[in-house]
Design a protein around this motif. Structure first.
Motif, PDB file in Angstrom:
ATOM      1  N   ILE A  52       0.843  -1.201   0.000  1.00 21.56           N
ATOM      2  CA  ILE A  52       0.000   0.000   0.000  1.00 21.56           C
ATOM      3  C   ILE A  52       0.874   1.245   0.000  1.00 21.56           C
ATOM      4  O   ILE A  52       0.694   2.152  -0.819  1.00 21.56           O
ATOM      5  CB  ILE A  52      -0.949   0.000   1.228  1.00 21.56           C
ATOM      6  N   PHE A 106       2.627   1.602  -3.267  1.00 22.87           N
ATOM      7  CA  PHE A 106       1.713   1.984  -4.342  1.00 22.87           C
ATOM      8  C   PHE A 106       1.374   3.469  -4.267  1.00 22.87           C
ATOM      9  O   PHE A 106       1.346   4.163  -5.281  1.00 22.87           O
ATOM     10  CB  PHE A 106       0.426   1.151  -4.244  1.00 22.87           C
ATOM     11  N   ILE A 107       1.148   3.952  -3.053  1.00 23.20           N
ATOM     12  CA  ILE A 107       0.729   5.349  -2.897  1.00 23.20           C
ATOM     13  C   ILE A 107       1.895   6.306  -3.102  1.00 23.20           C
ATOM     14  O   ILE A 107       1.787   7.293  -3.828  1.00 23.20           O
ATOM     15  CB  ILE A 107       0.087   5.559  -1.504  1.00 23.20           C
ATOM     16  N   ILE A 123      -2.834  -6.436  -1.809  1.00 22.59           N
ATOM     17  CA  ILE A 123      -3.895  -5.659  -1.163  1.00 22.59           C
ATOM     18  C   ILE A 123      -5.220  -6.413  -1.194  1.00 22.59           C
ATOM     19  O   ILE A 123      -5.966  -6.427  -0.213  1.00 22.59           O
ATOM     20  CB  ILE A 123      -4.013  -4.273  -1.831  1.00 22.59           C
ATOM     21  N   LEU A 124      -5.503  -7.085  -2.311  1.00 19.00           N
ATOM     22  CA  LEU A 124      -6.732  -7.892  -2.375  1.00 19.00           C
ATOM     23  C   LEU A 124      -6.636  -9.077  -1.414  1.00 19.00           C
ATOM     24  O   LEU A 124      -7.589  -9.421  -0.726  1.00 19.00           O
ATOM     25  CB  LEU A 124      -6.981  -8.395  -3.795  1.00 19.00           C
ATOM     26  N   ILE A 126      -7.483  -8.895   2.494  1.00 16.37           N
ATOM     27  CA  ILE A 126      -8.867  -8.939   2.983  1.00 16.37           C
ATOM     28  C   ILE A 126      -9.150 -10.315   3.583  1.00 16.37           C
ATOM     29  O   ILE A 126      -9.946 -10.469   4.502  1.00 16.37           O
ATOM     30  CB  ILE A 126      -9.848  -8.630   1.821  1.00 16.37           C
ATOM     31  N   ILE A 175      -4.320   7.175  -3.043  1.00 22.43           N
ATOM     32  CA  ILE A 175      -4.904   6.822  -1.741  1.00 22.43           C
ATOM     33  C   ILE A 175      -6.392   6.524  -1.914  1.00 22.43           C
ATOM     34  O   ILE A 175      -6.915   5.521  -1.417  1.00 22.43           O
ATOM     35  CB  ILE A 175      -4.705   7.962  -0.713  1.00 22.43           C
ATOM     36  N   PHE A 219      -7.888   5.602  -4.654  1.00 17.40           N
ATOM     37  CA  PHE A 219      -8.047   4.362  -5.428  1.00 17.40           C
ATOM     38  C   PHE A 219      -7.944   3.141  -4.530  1.00 17.40           C
ATOM     39  O   PHE A 219      -8.789   2.253  -4.560  1.00 17.40           O
ATOM     40  CB  PHE A 219      -6.995   4.310  -6.546  1.00 17.40           C
ATOM     41  N   ILE A 220      -6.888   3.106  -3.709  1.00 15.89           N
ATOM     42  CA  ILE A 220      -6.676   1.959  -2.821  1.00 15.89           C
ATOM     43  C   ILE A 220      -7.833   1.808  -1.844  1.00 15.89           C
ATOM     44  O   ILE A 220      -8.347   0.706  -1.619  1.00 15.89           O
ATOM     45  CB  ILE A 220      -5.347   2.118  -2.035  1.00 15.89           C
ATOM     46  N   LEU A 231     -10.836   0.484  -3.680  1.00 16.49           N
ATOM     47  CA  LEU A 231     -10.610  -0.922  -4.023  1.00 16.49           C
ATOM     48  C   LEU A 231     -10.861  -1.814  -2.814  1.00 16.49           C
ATOM     49  O   LEU A 231     -11.608  -2.796  -2.883  1.00 16.49           O
ATOM     50  CB  LEU A 231      -9.169  -1.093  -4.522  1.00 16.49           C
ATOM     51  N   LEU A 232     -10.251  -1.436  -1.673  1.00 17.79           N
ATOM     52  CA  LEU A 232     -10.390  -2.250  -0.463  1.00 17.79           C
ATOM     53  C   LEU A 232     -11.838  -2.327  -0.008  1.00 17.79           C
ATOM     54  O   LEU A 232     -12.352  -3.411   0.277  1.00 17.79           O
ATOM     55  CB  LEU A 232      -9.521  -1.665   0.660  1.00 17.79           C
ATOM     56  N   VAL A 255     -14.099  -4.358  -2.591  1.00 12.53           N
ATOM     57  CA  VAL A 255     -13.854  -5.806  -2.580  1.00 12.53           C
ATOM     58  C   VAL A 255     -14.285  -6.408  -1.248  1.00 12.53           C
ATOM     59  O   VAL A 255     -14.914  -7.473  -1.207  1.00 12.53           O
ATOM     60  CB  VAL A 255     -12.373  -6.119  -2.884  1.00 12.53           C
ATOM     61  N   ALA A 256     -13.993  -5.716  -0.149  1.00 13.38           N
ATOM     62  CA  ALA A 256     -14.386  -6.238   1.157  1.00 13.38           C
ATOM     63  C   ALA A 256     -15.901  -6.368   1.239  1.00 13.38           C
ATOM     64  O   ALA A 256     -16.423  -7.370   1.729  1.00 13.38           O
ATOM     65  CB  ALA A 256     -13.870  -5.336   2.272  1.00 13.38           C
TER      66      ALA A 256
END
Lengths: 235, 139
Positions: free
Chosen positions: A75, A78-79, A160-161, A164, B10, B12-13, B16-17, B20-21
């Motif tokens: 994360i 990526f950021i 990141i996926l 979860i 930030i 986007f992430i 996404l989280l 999907v969650a």
């Protein structure tokens, strides 16, 4: 703010400390194994098969911990477009992957004498298998894609996926009825494992953590050498 | 203090989280009856109809309920509200005991009778040396 993670700085720390970590690892592992295999008592129901726990539980903890760490680093990477974080994450993956396999295999070996089956498709075991698949995808993605920008994005998104799944693994035994027992070591409520068994468990966790650190440092060194050989712009 | 691109990433992430969650939550919620490994006797009692499908029932083996004759093992699974009788022939796992957790897999004959094909022992999260268990019992 990320100055301390500059590659050459870590490289310097790395080459000096590896042997101390190795020494510490061997010491803790020896004490941990003696505690786990000889000094700790047998369980009141499971008798000696409880000793598999001292390998199974630390392995599972560490594979979960490492994956969370990989996701966190991904994360940030990526950021802030910090490539070095991605390299750290990449170097962490092999030990997490191996400990995930160890957790599943020892779980299977433990399951036969206690539950009466090698494998059960319950929520905890299945979600742990999914974590293994994410580890495999993550490691494979690093090998398949070689375009600098692309590989960092793809691996970050996989991590990141995949993260979860980590709380799902943790809470699967509370949310659903599973064959796997509930967690015995709790931070918020009282642990249901006797202290004489908790000590070897924590010692083995420390030993496995040190081992992961050692493997990480080796892998990270290799990555840095690779980068040096290819020219600094190429990660 | 951060650049525009950083803020976008930030966002986007986070999106996404969260998305999907949420989708995983919805999927798991709708699949709940398949995610659970076994049903309790109470849940069996509340079933509308009994399908001729393999099913797993879990709970505690009722005290003094195990009856073993030459071929069969009969016992009662209880969740302290409802009970279900189980008939089984075959080897039982080592930890199969009265007062301990069990999961039986097989076919329902009616809402209070299961013909089991497989018995699994479920053990709880308590670990302790025998002496400690002994002293707890005395209390």
């Amino acid at each position: 703010m990320f100055k301390i993670f500059e590659p050459n700085k870590i490289f310097l720390i790395n080459s000096k400390t590896s042997k101390y970590i190795l020494f510490l690892f061997i010491t803790v592992l020896t004490i941990g194994l003696v505690e786990a295999l000889f000094l700790s008592p047998e369980d009141y129901i499971q008798s000696h098969s409880v000793r598999i726990m001292y390998v199974h539980v630390p392995s599972a903890w560490i594979s979960l911990g490492i994956f969370s760490l990989i996701a966190l680093l991904s994360i940030v990477s990526f950021i802030f477009k910090n490539k070095n974080f991605s390299i750290i994450a990449k170097s962490l993956a092999p030990s997490g992957f191996v400990f995930n396999i160890i957790a599943l295999v020892t779980g299977s070996i433990w399951g036969k004498p206690t539950w009466g089956t090698w494998w059960a498709w319950d929520a905890r075991i299945t979600s742990m298998l999914i974590l293994l698949l994410f580890y495999a995808m993550y490691i494979l993605a690093w090998r398949i894609f070689d375009k600098n920008e692309k590989v960092i994005k793809i691996t970050s998104v996989i991590a990141i996926l995949g993260v979860i799944n980590v709380p799902i693994i943790k809470f699967s035994v509370d949310w659903w009825s599973t064959l796997h027992q509930d967690s015995s070591v709790n931070i918020l409520s009282e642990s249901t494992i006797h202290s004489s068994m908790l000590v070897p468990l924590l010692l083995m966790t420390a030993a496995f953590s040190l081992f992961s650190l050692l493997i990480f440092l080796m892998k990270y060194n290799t990555e840095l050498i690779k980068i040096k050989n290819k020219g600094l712009d190429r990660l | 203090m951060y650049g525009k691109k950083v803020k976008l990433r930030i966002l986007f992430i986070s999106l996404l989280l969260v998305s999907v969650a949420l989708s995983i939550y919805l999927i798991l919620k709708s699949l709940e009856e398949n995610v659970v490994y076994f049903l309790s006797p109470t849940e069996i009692r509340n079933l509308v109809e009994i399908e001729n499908k393999k099913i797993r029932v879990g709970g505690m083996v009722k005290n003094n309920s195990i009856i073993i004759d030459s071929e069969n093992v009969n016992f009662i699974i209880t969740d302290f509200k409802n009970e279900i009788n189980v008939n089984y022939s075959g080897p039982v796992p080592n930890l199969f005991e009265e007062g301990k957790g069990v999961v039986a897999e097989g076919f329902l004959k009616d809402q209070s009778f299961l013909i089991a094909e497989k018995i699994l022992a479920k053990h709880d999260e308590n670990y302790m040396p025998p002496e400690v268990a002994e002293s707890l019992k005395d209390k």
